[in-house]
Design an enzyme around this catalytic site. Structure first.
Site, short mmCIF file in Angstrom:
data_model
loop_
_atom_site.label_atom_id
_atom_site.label_comp_id
_atom_site.label_asym_id
_atom_site.label_seq_id
_atom_site.Cartn_x
_atom_site.Cartn_y
_atom_site.Cartn_z
N GLU A 90 8.12 -10.14 14.56
CA GLU A 90 8.69 -11.51 14.52
C GLU A 90 10.21 -11.46 14.76
O GLU A 90 10.77 -12.33 15.43
CB GLU A 90 8.37 -12.16 13.17
CG GLU A 90 6.86 -12.41 13.03
CD GLU A 90 6.47 -12.94 11.66
OE1 GLU A 90 6.50 -12.15 10.71
OE2 GLU A 90 6.14 -14.13 11.56
N ALA B 23 8.03 -6.97 6.93
CA ALA B 23 8.60 -7.34 5.63
C ALA B 23 8.28 -6.22 4.63
O ALA B 23 7.29 -5.51 4.79
CB ALA B 23 7.99 -8.65 5.16
C1 LIG Z 1 5.19 -19.92 -3.82
C2 LIG Z 1 5.82 -18.85 -3.06
C3 LIG Z 1 5.92 -19.20 -1.62
C4 LIG Z 1 6.44 -18.04 -0.95
C5 LIG Z 1 6.54 -18.20 0.50
C6 LIG Z 1 7.17 -16.96 0.95
C7 LIG Z 1 7.60 -17.06 2.34
C8 LIG Z 1 8.10 -15.73 2.73
C9 LIG Z 1 8.27 -15.68 4.18
C10 LIG Z 1 8.23 -14.28 4.54
C11 LIG Z 1 7.43 -14.15 5.75
C12 LIG Z 1 7.02 -12.77 5.85
C13 LIG Z 1 6.23 -12.60 7.10
C14 LIG Z 1 6.09 -11.17 7.37
C15 LIG Z 1 5.22 -10.47 6.68
C16 LIG Z 1 5.10 -9.01 6.92
O1 LIG Z 1 5.77 -8.41 7.71
S1 LIG Z 1 3.97 -8.22 5.99
C17 LIG Z 1 4.09 -6.56 6.54
C18 LIG Z 1 3.47 -6.37 7.88
N1 LIG Z 1 3.49 -4.99 8.24
C19 LIG Z 1 2.46 -4.20 8.05
O2 LIG Z 1 1.41 -4.60 7.62
C20 LIG Z 1 2.65 -2.75 8.41
C21 LIG Z 1 2.23 -1.91 7.26
N2 LIG Z 1 2.47 -0.52 7.53
C22 LIG Z 1 1.67 0.21 8.31
O3 LIG Z 1 0.75 -0.24 8.92
C23 LIG Z 1 1.98 1.67 8.38
O4 LIG Z 1 2.66 2.03 7.22
C24 LIG Z 1 2.84 2.07 9.60
C25 LIG Z 1 4.09 1.24 9.70
C26 LIG Z 1 2.00 1.89 10.88
C27 LIG Z 1 3.25 3.56 9.47
O5 LIG Z 1 2.09 4.34 9.29
P1 LIG Z 1 2.21 5.87 8.84
O6 LIG Z 1 3.21 6.54 9.67
O7 LIG Z 1 0.83 6.40 8.80
O8 LIG Z 1 2.82 5.84 7.38
P2 LIG Z 1 2.22 5.24 6.04
O9 LIG Z 1 1.75 6.36 5.20
O10 LIG Z 1 1.29 4.15 6.32
O11 LIG Z 1 3.52 4.58 5.39
C28 LIG Z 1 4.61 5.39 4.97
C29 LIG Z 1 5.22 4.75 3.74
O12 LIG Z 1 5.79 3.49 4.12
C30 LIG Z 1 5.31 2.47 3.26
N3 LIG Z 1 5.26 1.22 4.05
C31 LIG Z 1 4.74 1.06 5.26
N4 LIG Z 1 4.93 -0.20 5.66
C32 LIG Z 1 5.58 -0.85 4.68
C33 LIG Z 1 6.04 -2.18 4.52
N5 LIG Z 1 5.91 -3.10 5.46
N6 LIG Z 1 6.66 -2.47 3.36
C34 LIG Z 1 6.85 -1.55 2.39
N7 LIG Z 1 6.41 -0.28 2.50
C35 LIG Z 1 5.80 0.07 3.63
C36 LIG Z 1 3.93 2.95 2.84
O13 LIG Z 1 3.54 2.33 1.68
C37 LIG Z 1 4.19 4.43 2.67
O14 LIG Z 1 4.82 4.57 1.43
P3 LIG Z 1 4.45 5.76 0.46
O15 LIG Z 1 2.98 5.64 0.21
O16 LIG Z 1 5.28 5.54 -0.73
O17 LIG Z 1 4.76 7.00 1.21
#
Ligand SMILES: CCCCCCCCCCCCC/C=C/C(=O)SCCNC(=O)CCNC(=O)[C@H](O)C(C)(C)COP(=O)(O)OP(=O)(O)OC[C@H]1O[C@@H](n2cnc3c(N)ncnc32)[C@H](O)[C@@H]1OP(=O)(O)O
Length: 719
Positions: A103, A61
């Site tokens: 997921e 997400a």
């Molecule tokens: C009352 C309100 C009720 C609300 C109820 C709401 C219900 C909603 C239901 C929704 C259910 C959602 C369920 C799902 C949730 C999720 O998926 S949460 C996200 C899970 N994913 C992660 O945690 C992965 C995170 N990312 C990483 O671990 C790493 O970035 C990577 C993918 C392994 C890549 O690593 P690397 O190559 O080293 O690059 P990075 O420097 O880490 O990242 C590059 C840029 O990308 C941005 N980024 C990475 N992941 C995300 C992401 N998931 N979303 C947005 N942005 C992401 C990261 O910030 C970097 O950006 P910059 O710093 O700007 O370069």
């Protein structure tokens, strides 16, 4: 967004397109929803392949959207529609399938992964649960115990482990997309019902209740007050005990309670802070994007004590050839044996061969002629280190980077001992250096941007979270630790016990309280630092009172314990008692309690009950106050740098964001008010006097933490 194409005649290819990690933003969810609808309604399409652009399936997400009102199609209905569709959908997983990305893949009927791909449900590390059906589908695919492990730890697994666990159907080293298309064709027309995970029964241990109870107990212990891991267990319990639709309801309720929680905000702040620190800057204007790192083909480590050994292991594990140097053959042999066994043990854990051929042990400094970078890790003694730097400067190539692993000494003085001071930086690793994720990269006034960029780049290669910081006594982490530790011993003088102080800090979320840590690392470490600062030992001016040093309050208790040979775990006694020297289990020590009483009466100190609140406020707010001073002095570029250092190097609980984030969460006016209160009560402790930056921030209306840099800038511009 998502791109829809038709390939190989009857296959619809849906490509997620949202660089850099194809996160499931509103536009991507809309694109997938539209594309899936189109594929399902097109009679010429027999099967669908889902992939991500640029070799990354999906990073989950879009975390940036969590702070905004949700728009676009929901993730859950989109995922459900894929699973319920009447045409087979194959996920072609390259790069990452994390969180919502996995997921999404679990909703597909088949999953094919490239062998380099990583999969996982890391939501717990963001203070959440995998609430797009992950807590309900994964246990139905791989069984309750394995799913519980992945969901509560958030760990990533390799494609091969995913295959063993049953998460993916195939792993390939070929073109994943081509294989997925072939595969999609081969399964077209086969019954889909058995492939829909929502219709399966999860495989459970026979003693499910006691299994889940045990798991909950372990998770609670490990969580240190974090609520998301507990919710993960509750959600998996629902998967194990309820029909799918009811389990999904539970998942949704648990997510709703976490989604807007302070802990989720703190952990998501940690995630982005970790990325912010990579975009480092120096007061000179040198930055990550205008300074080029030099490649490091070969490195050296000088001094193979605990730190040097860990650093050497870290370099070897990153595939960098290392010359490991000790002064004498005997010490070299001991170190060689120790380093080799760590390398073997670590390799075994990873199921790989140890890279022993990459390390060359030597007692000859001439062996450093070829290296690009040296990390000095000799004893923490300025004269000795200066001598080493002088020798390195004459032996190494003129353009070799010379780094010091000092934890507090002046990097500038070491640079001055060399011919090229601009190539000198600090690389402050944390023990054990091959395990701990944090690296402080310390630049002195003469360090060149290239040297900083090279050390930062090397840190990244070693898998560290590297933070660039300025040069001052203790840098960021240890400088902030000093007032924290001082408060803890002042509290003993005032009536607290080590147990009370440690309990308060552990309940806050630290893995160990300050006195347990002190026993673990050895009381002599601080003793030596205090001697160096002239606070104890021969450097103290004659006639100075025992409880005043350099014009401010001083507590000699740790020095007194050291003089008695109570150095902590290694001597079997320190602030606590251990069953033997080297023992690990801390027991309350009646001797110490008597000693404290005698000490108080000897110094005319009246003991009073010290509340948990006072322990936390005095220890944490004095540490935070020093953090503000560090920002003011330009030693750290922003609060994110300080918080990352504390979370990755000092056991600060991630669900509390870091000390500076915590200050914002508590409320800056409250922190200011408490510091004013304590500094009035203890005028002889200057560290409790609120920093001027804290006052300025409060006067400026306590802006949110991401705006603090602007206030700091105005402070600097007025200097
Ligand atoms: C009352 C309100 C009720 C609300 C109820 C709401 C219900 C909603 C239901 C929704 C259910 C959602 C369920 C799902 C949730 C999720 O998926 S949460 C996200 C899970 N994913 C992660 O945690 C992965 C995170 N990312 C990483 O671990 C790493 O970035 C990577 C993918 C392994 C890549 O690593 P690397 O190559 O080293 O690059 P990075 O420097 O880490 O990242 C590059 C840029 O990308 C941005 N980024 C990475 N992941 C995300 C992401 N998931 N979303 C947005 N942005 C992401 C990261 O910030 C970097 O950006 P910059 O710093 O700007 O370069």
């Amino acid at each position: 967004m998502a791109r829809y194409t038709r390939i190989a005649g009857s296959i619809a290819l849906i490509t997620l397109k949202n660089p850099p990690v194809n996160a499931l933003s509103a536009a991507v969810r809309q694109g997938i929803t539209d594309s899936v609808g189109r594929a399902l309604s097109d009679p010429e399409v027999e099967a669908v392949v889902l992939c991500g652009e640029d070799g990354k399936f999906c990073g989950g997400a879009d975390i940036k959207e969590f702070a905004r009102p949700m728009t676009g199609p929901g993730l859950v209905p989109m995922i459900d529609a894929i699973e319920a569709g009447e045409k087979p959908v194959v996920a072609a997983i390259e790069g990452v399938a994390l969180g919502g990305g996995l997921e999404l893949a679990l909703a597909c009927h088949y999953r094919i992964a490239h062998y380099k791909a990583r999969l996982g449900l890391p939501e717990v590390t963001l203070g959440l649960i995998p609430a797009a059906g992950g807590t309900q589908r994964l246990p139905r695919l791989i069984g309750v115990p394995a799913a519980l492990d992945l969901i509560t730890t958030g760990r990533h697994v390799s494609a091969h482990e995913a295959l063993k666990l049953g998460i993916v159907d195939r792993v390939t080293d070929r073109n994943t997309l081509e294989l997925a298309v072939e595969f999609a064709k081969s399964v077209s027309g086969q019954p889909l019902a058995p492939r829909r995970l929502s219709t399966r029964q999860p495989s459970c241990p026979t003693d499910l209740d006691s299994f889940l109870e045990g798991a909950m107990l372990r998770v609670r212990q490990r969580a240190r007050g974090a609520i998301a891991p507990v919710a993960c267990v509750q959600a998996v319990r629902a998967a194990a005990t309820l029909p799918f639709s009811q389990g999904m309801e539970q998942e949704k309720e648990l997510m709703a309670s976490l989604f807007t929680s302070a802990q989720a905000r703190a952990m998501q702040y940690c995630f982005f802070s970790q990325r912010t620190v990579g975009r480092w800057s120096m007061p000179s204007g040198a930055r990550w994007d205008n300074s080029k790192a030099q490649p490091i083909h070969k490195a050296a480590v000088i001094g193979l004590g605990t730190m040097g050994r860990g650093i050497a292991v870290s370099l070897v594990q990153a595939g960098i050839p290392v010359v490991a140097v000790e002064m004498e053959t005997k010490q070299l042999e001991v170190a060689k044996h120790a380093v080799t066994s760590i390398l073997e043990r670590e390799a075994q854990k990873r199921g790989k061969e140890p890279k022993l051929g990459l390390i060359h042990f030597s007692i000859d400094l001439q062996d450093l002629r070829e290296v690009d970078l040296v990390i000095e890790a000799v004893f923490e003694d300025m004269a000795l280190k200066k001598q080493v730097f002088r020798e390195l400067s004459s032996v190494c190539r003129p353009n070799a980077f010379l780094c010091t692993n000092t934890s507090s000494l002046d990097v500038n003085q070491l640079a001055a001992a060399t011919r090229m001071p601009e190539l000198v930086v600090g690389m402050h690793f944390f023990a054990p250096a091959h395990v701990m994720k944090l690296l402080e990269v310390v630049y002195g006034p003469r360090s060149s941007p290239v040297a900083v960029a090279t050390a930062m780049q090397l840190g990244k290669r070693l898998g560290k979270v590297s933070v660039a910081v300025g040069n001052c006594h203790g840098f960021v982490g240890n400088r902030m630790l000093m007032p924290y530790m001082e408060q803890s011993v002042f509290l003993l003088e005032e009536g607290a016990t080590p147990e009370q102080v440690d309990q308060a800090l552990e309940e806050f979320g630290f893995p160990m309280g300050v006195f347990r840590v002190s026993d673990l690392s050895g009381l002599d470490v601080g003793w030596k630092v205090r001697k160096g600062l002239g606070l104890t030992g021969p450097g103290v001016a004659p006639g100075e009172s025992a409880r005043i040093r350099q014009g401010r309050r001083y507590c000699p208790l740790p020095d007194l314990l050291c003089k008695q040979g109570r150095l902590g775990q290694k001597t079997g006694k320190g602030w606590y008692l251990y069953d033997k020297p080297g023992g690990r289990v801390a027991k309350s020590d009646p001797w110490l309690h008597n000693f404290l009483e005698e000490y108080r009466s000897q110094h005319g100190l009246q003991a009073h009950p010290v509340s948990q609140q006072e322990v936390l406020e005095r220890c944490l707010y004095s540490l935070i106050n020093e953090g503000f001073r560090i920002l003011e002095d330009g030693i750290a570029a922003g609060p994110e740098d300080i918080d990352t250092i504390y979370v990755f190097g000092y056991g600060w609980p991630p669900h509390r964001g870091g000390p500076m984030f915590h200050a914002g969460a508590v409320g800056l006016p409250t922190v200011l008010e408490k510091l004013e209160h304590y500094s009035q009560a203890h005028p002889d402790i200057p560290q409790l006097q609120p920093s001027s930056l804290l006052r300025r921030l409060v006067t400026a209306g306590s802006p949110p933490i991401h705006k603090w840099r602007e206030v700091v800038k105005t402070v600097h511009s007025q200097l």
